[in-house]
Design an enzyme around this catalytic site. Sequence first.
Site, PDB file in Angstrom:
ATOM      1  N   GLU A 293     -56.374 -63.029 -82.617  1.00  0.00           N
ATOM      2  CA  GLU A 293     -55.780 -63.322 -81.301  1.00  0.00           C
ATOM      3  C   GLU A 293     -55.448 -64.803 -81.267  1.00  0.00           C
ATOM      4  O   GLU A 293     -56.335 -65.643 -81.384  1.00  0.00           O
ATOM      5  CB  GLU A 293     -56.744 -62.909 -80.189  1.00  0.00           C
ATOM      6  CG  GLU A 293     -56.950 -61.399 -80.116  1.00  0.00           C
ATOM      7  CD  GLU A 293     -55.651 -60.600 -80.033  1.00  0.00           C
ATOM      8  OE1 GLU A 293     -54.735 -61.017 -79.295  1.00  0.00           O
ATOM      9  OE2 GLU A 293     -55.526 -59.571 -80.732  1.00  0.00           O
ATOM     10  N   CYS A 327     -55.216 -69.903 -73.698  1.00  0.00           N
ATOM     11  CA  CYS A 327     -54.115 -69.269 -74.427  1.00  0.00           C
ATOM     12  C   CYS A 327     -53.136 -68.672 -73.425  1.00  0.00           C
ATOM     13  O   CYS A 327     -51.956 -68.522 -73.702  1.00  0.00           O
ATOM     14  CB  CYS A 327     -54.654 -68.198 -75.358  1.00  0.00           C
ATOM     15  SG  CYS A 327     -55.682 -67.002 -74.517  1.00  0.00           S
TER      16      CYS A 327
HETATM   17  P1  NAD Z   1     -58.481 -73.310 -84.221  1.00  0.00           P
HETATM   18  O1  NAD Z   1     -57.553 -72.382 -84.909  1.00  0.00           O
HETATM   19  O2  NAD Z   1     -58.400 -74.744 -84.532  1.00  0.00           O
HETATM   20  O3  NAD Z   1     -59.997 -72.878 -84.543  1.00  0.00           O
HETATM   21  C1  NAD Z   1     -60.485 -71.587 -84.241  1.00  0.00           C
HETATM   22  C2  NAD Z   1     -61.681 -71.310 -85.124  1.00  0.00           C
HETATM   23  O4  NAD Z   1     -61.272 -71.268 -86.482  1.00  0.00           O
HETATM   24  C3  NAD Z   1     -62.771 -72.367 -85.059  1.00  0.00           C
HETATM   25  O5  NAD Z   1     -64.029 -71.720 -85.097  1.00  0.00           O
HETATM   26  C4  NAD Z   1     -62.542 -73.160 -86.322  1.00  0.00           C
HETATM   27  O6  NAD Z   1     -63.696 -73.803 -86.799  1.00  0.00           O
HETATM   28  C5  NAD Z   1     -62.098 -72.087 -87.278  1.00  0.00           C
HETATM   29  N1  NAD Z   1     -61.298 -72.525 -88.430  1.00  0.00           N
HETATM   30  C6  NAD Z   1     -60.523 -73.619 -88.531  1.00  0.00           C
HETATM   31  N2  NAD Z   1     -59.913 -73.641 -89.731  1.00  0.00           N
HETATM   32  C7  NAD Z   1     -60.295 -72.526 -90.400  1.00  0.00           C
HETATM   33  C8  NAD Z   1     -59.986 -71.973 -91.681  1.00  0.00           C
HETATM   34  N3  NAD Z   1     -59.157 -72.585 -92.519  1.00  0.00           N
HETATM   35  N4  NAD Z   1     -60.558 -70.797 -92.019  1.00  0.00           N
HETATM   36  C9  NAD Z   1     -61.387 -70.148 -91.168  1.00  0.00           C
HETATM   37  N5  NAD Z   1     -61.721 -70.636 -89.950  1.00  0.00           N
HETATM   38  C10 NAD Z   1     -61.179 -71.810 -89.565  1.00  0.00           C
HETATM   39  O7  NAD Z   1     -58.306 -73.038 -82.660  1.00  0.00           O
HETATM   40  P2  NAD Z   1     -59.075 -73.744 -81.462  1.00  0.00           P
HETATM   41  O8  NAD Z   1     -58.562 -75.136 -81.299  1.00  0.00           O
HETATM   42  O9  NAD Z   1     -60.551 -73.558 -81.580  1.00  0.00           O
HETATM   43  O10 NAD Z   1     -58.617 -72.843 -80.225  1.00  0.00           O
HETATM   44  C11 NAD Z   1     -57.407 -73.035 -79.571  1.00  0.00           C
HETATM   45  C12 NAD Z   1     -56.401 -71.995 -79.985  1.00  0.00           C
HETATM   46  O11 NAD Z   1     -56.930 -70.689 -79.758  1.00  0.00           O
HETATM   47  C13 NAD Z   1     -55.128 -72.050 -79.159  1.00  0.00           C
HETATM   48  O12 NAD Z   1     -54.022 -71.851 -79.996  1.00  0.00           O
HETATM   49  C14 NAD Z   1     -55.292 -70.877 -78.185  1.00  0.00           C
HETATM   50  O13 NAD Z   1     -54.080 -70.379 -77.673  1.00  0.00           O
HETATM   51  C15 NAD Z   1     -56.003 -69.887 -79.037  1.00  0.00           C
HETATM   52  N6  NAD Z   1     -56.715 -68.882 -78.239  1.00  0.00           N
HETATM   53  C16 NAD Z   1     -56.221 -67.614 -78.216  1.00  0.00           C
HETATM   54  C17 NAD Z   1     -56.846 -66.653 -77.437  1.00  0.00           C
HETATM   55  C18 NAD Z   1     -56.315 -65.250 -77.372  1.00  0.00           C
HETATM   56  O14 NAD Z   1     -57.030 -64.372 -76.901  1.00  0.00           O
HETATM   57  N7  NAD Z   1     -55.108 -64.996 -77.832  1.00  0.00           N
HETATM   58  C19 NAD Z   1     -57.979 -66.987 -76.695  1.00  0.00           C
HETATM   59  C20 NAD Z   1     -58.455 -68.290 -76.759  1.00  0.00           C
HETATM   60  C21 NAD Z   1     -57.818 -69.233 -77.535  1.00  0.00           C
END
Ligand code: NAD
Length: 523
Positions: A293, A327
């Site tokens: 997501e 999001c």
């Molecule tokens: P992010 O992608 O930076 O990180 C998300 C998670 O992934 C964190 O736990 C991070 O440590 C981990 N991560 C980072 N790099 C990784 C890799 N290479 N491999 C595996 N894991 C890795 O996102 P964020 O800044 O934590 O959250 C914000 C984003 O999330 C925004 O784009 C927002 O729109 C989205 N979001 C979507 C929903 C939805 O339901 N669609 C809900 C909440 C947030």
Amino acid sequence: MSETLSFNLPEFVNEPFTDFSQPTTAAAMQAALQQVTARFEKEYPITIAGEKIQTGSTFTSYNPAAPEQTLGRFQMADATLAEKAVEAAWAAFPAWAKTPASTRAEYLLKASDLVKARKFEIAAAMVYEVGKSWAEADGDVAEAIDFLEFYAREMLRYSEPQPITPYPGEANEAFYLPLGVGAIIPPWNFPFAILVGMSTAAIVAGNTVVLKPAEESMLMGAIFVEIMEEVGLPAGVLNFITGDGAEVGGVMVNHPLTRFISFTGSKDVGLLISEQAAKRIPGQRWIKRVIAELGGKDATVVDETADLEAAASGIVAAAFGFQGQKCSACSRAIVVESVYDQVLAKVIEKTKALQIGDPTDPLAQVGPVINQESEDKVLRYIGYGHEEGRLVAGGHKLDRPGHFIEPTVFADVAPEARLAQEEVFGPVLAMIKAKDYRHALEIANNTPFGLTGAFYSAREERLQEARDDFFVGNLYLNRKCTGALVGVHPFGGFNLSGTDSKAGGHDYLLNFLQAKSVTRKIG
Ligand code: NAD
């Protein structure tokens, strides 16, 4: 296998929000904000198969409103520990998979009771850790309670006999099995709700998991682990690991024993995970399932027949609630030209009236963005905004400690501009002018995303058209595009916004299950 329920549950209802205008609840929150500071210097271990591990190297999460304030010290895990966590989950899987669904559901229901009892404390810790206002933090904890209650009920439903077409000479049945080991990788922006929902949906379905919270909100993960230990979840079912997202998360995703990855976060990381998961690793015996997501570029459309006051309120609430770091946040307002100036004037007025401040203050409506990286990104997009639009509100970083940026509105942004196409994930709104409501819908649909949207109109046939043609996973007619409730608004996006898993909906647990069909010849 079907099983008899060991308890009768009342129908699911949403956890009510706290009314902080009541002196007793306001006092309880103030007391919690005071009490949780006692935790801030604590060190939290990694938990693998029930074993508490300290690595000798720690890192912190901090208060974005007061960056010198540390929320706790967490272990920096390396790749070896991440592998150990996956192996521990693998070892615990056979017994957990055979544990009756009703027993698994009971752990969630007990956890829900504990979260209810610690509601103010968890919300207070969240105010400090990610900078949510009181109401936003309370809503986050309420959503976590909802997920626990909802998914417990859902698992009981999925464990009942499934409908099957009778066939002569055969006795047929179909039932659901768990998948195996799951990598649970949540974001920081709903640091308790999403983390709890993603983890417990997988667990109640009979899977074992490795949970790696986002680096920005590790205390929320540690509190969840405390709660699941208190309810007596068997060791190895929930393994908890902190560390660098790419390094630790990368091991979890790429491990041959990982059966599925449940990810919520940015588009780029989600797509990378999806690509990595598609590659078969030596020793891997399955096609990994990815539930991803991702981000959004959510739009609110307003036509000339709409209640303009309500539309402007909806736009401002959805654009600047939690500083636009949802999001589902409204980051584009697309307004038909005959009422554009009126809506713009109302949006400017309402935006300028928002109170910015430290979220521990109950009057603060807008707090800080999450960290320096986010501050830099938001300011970069404000820079683009000056090239691509007309600044009509905000636009500056506050001259005080913390990552505070004013709620910012750019008018007259072109539909193809970066500000209208790319997720900013901060308090920046692009106002876009459309010829008519059809043109507005076209603009709304013209990004790579498809998460949420709102459409304001008084015309029944237009609402119907938006219902059919506004291509988003969660569409709201004549109300704001944030604030999905578990059970009420199953949540998930189209296009590059995700796999449309519909968290909090009746299809969600299917993401963590596989169906088995059994035929016995009779007669
Ligand atoms: P992010 O992608 O930076 O990180 C998300 C998670 O992934 C964190 O736990 C991070 O440590 C981990 N991560 C980072 N790099 C990784 C890799 N290479 N491999 C595996 N894991 C890795 O996102 P964020 O800044 O934590 O959250 C914000 C984003 O999330 C925004 O784009 C927002 O729109 C989205 N979001 C979507 C929903 C939805 O339901 N669609 C809900 C909440 C947030």
